[in-house]
Enzyme design. Sequence first.
Site, short mmCIF file in Angstrom:
data_model
loop_
_atom_site.label_atom_id
_atom_site.label_comp_id
_atom_site.label_asym_id
_atom_site.label_seq_id
_atom_site.Cartn_x
_atom_site.Cartn_y
_atom_site.Cartn_z
CB SER A 180 -0.64 0.51 0.94
OG SER A 180 -0.14 0.06 2.14
CG ASP A 235 4.93 0.00 6.03
OD1 ASP A 235 7.05 -0.34 6.04
OD2 ASP A 235 4.62 -1.64 5.80
#
Length: 361
Positions: A111, A169
Site C-alpha cells: 500500500s 513503509d
Amino acid sequence: MALAVGLNLRTFIRIRPCKDDTVLINLPNIGTKLSWDVSQLQSLLPSFQDDPQNMEILKNFAGLTDGCKDTESLAVLAFLYLYLSIFGRDLPSVDVVVWSQLPTGAGLGSSAAYCVCLAAAMLTYCGRIADPMREEAKTSRWSQTELDLINQWAFQGEKVIHGNPSGVDNAVGTWGGALQYQSGRITPIERVPMLHILLTNTKVPRSTKVLVAGVKEKLLKFPDIIEPVLSSIHAISQECQRVLKEMTAGLSMDHYSVLEELIDINQHHLNVIGVGHPSLNTICRVTAERGLHSKLTGAGGGGCAVTLLRPDTDHTVVEAVKQELTDCGFQCWETSIGALGVSVHLPSSLTEDAREAFSNL
C-alpha cells in the site's frame, strides 16, 4: 530499534492524459477498473476542501459502505484523496494504471508503494515537482526537497488506508536503501549493500494489531523475561546496522557469517515473544536443511520470511529450496534488499514482466 530496507520488487505507475474529460484508475493486480467524469469530481471540491480529512465525502461518492476495509475500497479512497488534494481546483483528465510485483496483504508495504507512486506521478504531472526525465536532467530521480514532498503526500495516502501508520513503509518506498526506526523517529542509513535474498510468502493472514497486543500482554505478565529479549532484539538491529555499514567498504564471507548468526538469534527471539508461526518455522527448517538462514519479516504471525543468499550460494540449492517451499503452498521470489527508492523509468528499462503487464492494458 528496527531496520527497514527497500525491497527490489517494484510497483509501477503510468499516468497519461485522457481526451474525453474522464479520470480512469486501473489496478490490474486486484481486478479494479473505475472511471469518473471530471465534472463529477469537480463537484466534490467545495465540501472536500472545507474538510479534507472527512473520508465520508469520498466514501459516499465512490459508493463504499461504512467500515469497508477491503483492498479495492481502500485503494480507491487513497486515489481519490490524493487526486483531489494534489491537483486541487485544476482537475485534469487522466488515465492511471498501477501494476505491482508485490503481493497485497503480505506485510511487504504494497500500500505504501502504491501511495508513493501516486504521489510522485501526480506531483510531477501537475508540475509541483520537476520531471527527472526531461532532456537536461542528469538523473531519473528527484531532488531531496522533492522526495520529501513525495514522502509527505504518500504518508497522507497511507493514513487513508491504515489510519495511524508509522510512516516507515512510505519512507522506504520513497528513499530506498535502509532506514532506522526508533521511538517514532525515522533516520535514513546513508549507504547499504545490495543483498540477495529469497523472499517467501506463507499466504497466512495475520493482524498486526493482535500480534502487538500479544507481545504487550507477555511483557506485562513476564517483564523480567520479555524485557531482556526485547533489549537483545534491539542490540541485534544495532549490530546488523554496523555490519551493513562495514559491507559498503567491501564484502567478505565473514560479514555473511555474522549476518546469518544474527538472523538465527533474531528468529528465536521473535518466537519467544510470540510473533512466530508454524508456517514460518517450516521455512526456517527447509532452508536450514540446505545451509541457509531465514527469519520472519514484518509483524510475523504468518506473512513473509527472508532467507539470506550468499554470493556463492549454489543455484541448484536455491531452486531446490524454492520447489520445496512451493510444494508447501508458499510463494517465492529471488530478489534483493537495499534497493533504489522511487524513480522514473523509460519504457525500455522496465522489467520484462512489467513491460508485458502494461502492453496488455
